[in-house]
Design an enzyme around this catalytic site. Structure first.
Site, short mmCIF file in Angstrom:
data_model
loop_
_atom_site.label_atom_id
_atom_site.label_comp_id
_atom_site.label_asym_id
_atom_site.label_seq_id
_atom_site.Cartn_x
_atom_site.Cartn_y
_atom_site.Cartn_z
NE ARG A 25 -42.42 23.30 -31.37
CZ ARG A 25 -43.49 24.03 -31.16
NH1 ARG A 25 -43.55 24.80 -30.08
NH2 ARG A 25 -44.51 24.00 -32.00
NE ARG A 44 -35.27 9.85 -16.44
CZ ARG A 44 -36.24 9.26 -15.74
NH1 ARG A 44 -37.49 9.34 -16.15
NH2 ARG A 44 -35.97 8.58 -14.64
NE ARG A 88 -43.50 27.52 -20.96
CZ ARG A 88 -43.93 26.76 -21.95
NH1 ARG A 88 -43.09 25.94 -22.58
NH2 ARG A 88 -45.19 26.81 -22.35
#
Length: 239
Positions: A25, A44, A88
């Site tokens: 996203r 990662r 966020r």
């Protein structure tokens, strides 16, 4: 310089970072909303990008799932890369009857069953709240865009598959607008290290009715949430 989890250099990140849980996203946001976006992290697979929105430098990076994961990334962004504000952008589940699928929720505060903030705060309860100016700017941005947004408390759960169904009754009693897994941790990290943070969520499912949004619906309302976040950054620059 690079950290164990972020292989960027000082200056690669903007002072404001949008953070979805899913790194793909983050890539979508960079490709859809930012100009001249370039990849600045891939450790990662936690992709991070920096570009511009209406001429304003902004970064976006995934934070993974749960408070432990997001705490690592937000801490390193703040202390090692000079990030000042974190937004966020994610999904949440609703428990209140009047909160509907696709609603946008601005997390003014975040309750939690996690012990992380108590560990940070010497075993006392910490009031995990968003920065007031960031909340206000998000509300104003939503109004300017003609998007209805709810403002209130979230609940950041440690367990996605919770065995405690009765807890949802308590959340409903206390007016919790959405259940997710990160906001309280992000607010705690921001407070500890002198940064500012906000969580904006889109209701993707209703825990009571078991309704779920379709993939197409999630994408449409996800875009609304991102627009609110980006426009709120521009409003913050005017303060």
């Amino acid at each position: 310089m690079a950290t164990p989890h972020i292989n960027a250099e000082m200056g690669d990140f903007a002072d404001v970072v949008l953070m979805p849980g899913d790194p793909l996203r983050a890539k979508y946001i960079a490709e859809t909303f930012l100009e001249d976006a370039r990849e600045v992290n891939n450790v990662r697979g936690m992709l991070g990008f920096t570009g511009t929105y209406k001429g304003r430098k902004i970064s976006v990076m995934g934070h993974g799932m749960g408070i432990p994961s997001c705490s690592i990334y937000t801490k390193e962004l703040i202390t090692d890369f000079g990030v000042k504000k974190i937004i966020r952008v994610g999904s949440c589940g609703a428990v209140l009857p009047h909160v509907k699928l696709r609603d946008v929720v601005i997390g003014m505060g975040a309750c939690t069953d996690s012990k992380v903030n108590r560990i940070r705060f010497k075993d006392h309860d910490f009031a995990a709240i968003a920065d007031f100016d960031m909340v206000r700017n998000a509300v104003d941005a939503a109004k300017a865009l003609g998007i209805d947004a709810r403002v209130g408390n979230l609940f950041s759960a440690d367990l996605f598959y919770s065995p405690d169904g009765e807890m949802f009754d308590v959340m409903e009693k206390y007016g919790i607008l959405g259940v997710e897994m990160e906001a309280a941790g992000i607010y705690g990290v921001a407070a500890e290290f002198g940064a500012k943070a906000l969580t904006i969520c889109t209701v993707s499912d209703h825990i009571r009715t078991h309704e779920q949004t379709t993939a197409a619906e999630r994408q449409t309302t996800f875009n609304d949430m991102i627009k609110i976040a980006l426009e709120s950054v521009l409003l913050g620059d005017k303060e």
